[in-house]
Design a protein around this motif. Structure first.
Motif, mmCIF file in Angstrom:
data_model
loop_
_atom_site.group_PDB
_atom_site.id
_atom_site.type_symbol
_atom_site.label_atom_id
_atom_site.label_comp_id
_atom_site.label_asym_id
_atom_site.label_seq_id
_atom_site.Cartn_x
_atom_site.Cartn_y
_atom_site.Cartn_z
ATOM 1 N N HIS A 1 40.539 64.457 42.427
ATOM 2 C CA HIS A 1 40.912 63.654 43.609
ATOM 3 C C HIS A 1 40.630 64.317 44.952
ATOM 4 O O HIS A 1 41.149 63.852 45.956
ATOM 5 C CB HIS A 1 42.406 63.279 43.570
ATOM 6 N N HIS B 1 41.146 47.827 43.295
ATOM 7 C CA HIS B 1 40.946 49.250 43.587
ATOM 8 C C HIS B 1 41.094 50.085 42.318
ATOM 9 O O HIS B 1 40.279 50.973 42.045
ATOM 10 C CB HIS B 1 41.960 49.683 44.646
ATOM 11 N N ASP B 2 42.156 49.751 41.517
ATOM 12 C CA ASP B 2 42.394 50.491 40.272
ATOM 13 C C ASP B 2 41.258 50.268 39.276
ATOM 14 O O ASP B 2 40.843 51.191 38.588
ATOM 15 C CB ASP B 2 43.729 50.071 39.649
ATOM 16 N N THR C 1 46.096 57.821 36.763
ATOM 17 C CA THR C 1 45.954 56.479 37.359
ATOM 18 C C THR C 1 47.019 55.532 36.796
ATOM 19 O O THR C 1 47.603 54.743 37.544
ATOM 20 C CB THR C 1 44.545 55.911 37.057
ATOM 21 N N LYS D 1 38.380 52.311 40.319
ATOM 22 C CA LYS D 1 38.619 53.723 40.034
ATOM 23 C C LYS D 1 38.412 54.013 38.545
ATOM 24 O O LYS D 1 37.839 55.030 38.179
ATOM 25 C CB LYS D 1 40.054 54.093 40.442
ATOM 26 N N TYR E 1 36.147 64.071 42.061
ATOM 27 C CA TYR E 1 36.573 62.760 41.553
ATOM 28 C C TYR E 1 37.785 62.878 40.632
ATOM 29 O O TYR E 1 38.836 62.343 40.926
ATOM 30 C CB TYR E 1 35.401 62.059 40.842
ATOM 31 N N TRP F 1 39.651 62.066 47.803
ATOM 32 C CA TRP F 1 40.635 61.185 48.434
ATOM 33 C C TRP F 1 41.795 61.971 49.041
ATOM 34 O O TRP F 1 42.653 61.395 49.688
ATOM 35 C CB TRP F 1 41.182 60.186 47.402
ATOM 36 N N TYR G 1 35.679 56.595 37.005
ATOM 37 C CA TYR G 1 36.019 57.684 36.067
ATOM 38 C C TYR G 1 35.151 57.618 34.806
ATOM 39 O O TYR G 1 34.631 58.634 34.350
ATOM 40 C CB TYR G 1 37.496 57.616 35.680
#
Lengths: 283, 113
Positions: free
Chosen positions: B73, B17-18, A87, B21, B70, B76, B25
């Motif tokens: 990924h 969004h980050d 990320t 996320k 997740y 997504w 996590y």
């Protein structure tokens, strides 16, 4: 339009016919094949556990659930750090990505240390070797193969971490390759020495009668290791000093992501091994 | 004037969004740790063996799926990645099942020594 340009779609690549970056596709294909590899190793172990030979070792008397549970937790946390590294680099945050990679390396080394300790304990204290029992043969083959995967993952993480220091411009670019070989070598030496010194400390605490005697024995036996560790740590800090812009950023997100897929795969294999090999024995 | 504000809104959206996320996590990692703890406790519970075995298999499958969908990924990504990975997984699972079933046949049992 500007928002579209500012946001890079990391999951879909319009330049390939599948819409998936080739590196990622390659990694998924490899992981699918590795599933079959581990599938055969796990089923071989289970078959011989379901039909144990007479007079074989009792796994309950050999295994240590506390240590295995701890290493399982560590590997899960390393997966979290790996996901955070991906990320971070997708956002272009190189510094955060480096710290996440270092933490993942650290957790990976703890897992390997636990496995080295476990194997040593099983061989010397529990007398279970690769060749003296069927349990030992299938157990060491399966968990050893997984351990090799973790070790390869740690090496890959080290190389990616070192890669993140590639200078952007200037004369440093010419000497970068040789300098970074030294950087990687120093980091690997540091990790191995930390592993050796930690195992030496654990051994001293177990063997010696008191804490004072254990520390004296530890310092006597591991003095050179500690000195080498300090030197290697200084070398790593020196190599990681800020030296201007680097050629590592959002464009390398796919490299980190592919490596992350491999690391998470190692984690999911352990999820299966933990249940199939260790926990089921306690029923 | 509109362009920078639009761009900052986009950055704000990306940031949100980050953030989400990151939270996903961390929450998943905590959930996986809790499931691992439950698995360890479950083997010592005084229930029928088949209940505990089924529970362990289900809990492991949940952990497995959370990691691949997740952390890896797949949730997504394009479905092709999921299909590709599950081809290997299904072949591996079927091979394991076939081998275990084969060795349970009477003719495959080891001879008494």
């Amino acid at each position: 339009m500007s928002s579209h340009a500012a946001t890079i779609d990391h999951h879909h690549d319009p330049t390939t016919s599948t819409g998936i970056p080739n590196k990622k596709l390659l990694m998924w294909a490899f992981l699918a094949s590795d599933c079959m590899f581990f599938g055969t190793l796990i089923s071989t172990h289970l078959i011989y556990r379901l039909h144990p030979p007479a007079g074989g070792l009792d796994p309950k008397a050999v295994f240590s659930p506390e240590l295995t549970s701890f290493s399982t937790f560590i590997l899960l946390m390393s997966s979290l750090m790996m996901a955070l590294a991906v990320t971070a680099i997708q956002k272009g945050n190189v510094k955060s990505c480096r710290w996440s990679l270092l933490t993942t390396i650290f957790f990976g080394m703890i897992f390997l240390g636990c496995q080295v300790y476990e194997f040593q304990h099983f061989v010397y204290d529990k007398k279970m070797t690769l060749s003296n029992s069927l349990l030992g043969t299938t157990f060491y083959t399966l968990t050893g193969t997984h351990g090799c995967h973790v070790a390869i993952g740690v090496l890959w993480l080290v190389l990616m971490y070192v890669r993140s220091f590639k200078p952007g411009t200037g004369s440093a670019q010419r000497t970068w390759f040789s300098a970074q070989i030294l950087h990687a070598a120093t980091l690997i030496v540091l990790l191995l020495l930390v592993l050796k010194v930690t195992l030496g400390l654990v051994h001293a605490l177990q063997v010696e009668p008191g804490f004072g005697a254990a520390m004296t024995s530890f310092l006597k036996h591991e003095f050179l290791g500690i000195a080498g560790m300090m030197l290697a740590l200084w070398g790593c800090v020196w190599f990681a000093r800020p030296r201007g812009p680097v050629q590592f950023g959002v464009a390398n997100a796919i490299d980190v992501e592919s490596m992350g897929l491999y690391w998470h795969f190692v984690d999911i294999v352990w999820i299966v091994i933990f249940t199939a090999v260790y926990l089921l024995e306690y029923l | 004037m509109s362009s920078p504000s639009h761009s900052s809104a986009a950055v704000g959206h990306d940031h949100g969004h980050d953030e989400s996320k990151f939270q996903i996590y961390v929450q998943i990692a905590m959930l996986l740790a809790v499931i691992t703890g439950v698995e360890i406790v479950a083997v010592y519970l005084p229930f029928a063996k088949w209940i505990i075995v089924t529970s362990l298999v289900v809990l492991s499958a949940v952990k497995f799926l959370f990691v691949i969908f997740y952390f890896m990924h797949l949730r997504w990504d394009k479905p092709f990645c999921t299909i590709l990975f599950f081809i290997g997984l299904v072949i591996a699972g079927a091979t394991a099942w076939a081998l275990i079933a084969l060795f349970q046949a009477e003719a495959s049992l080891p001879l008494p020594t």
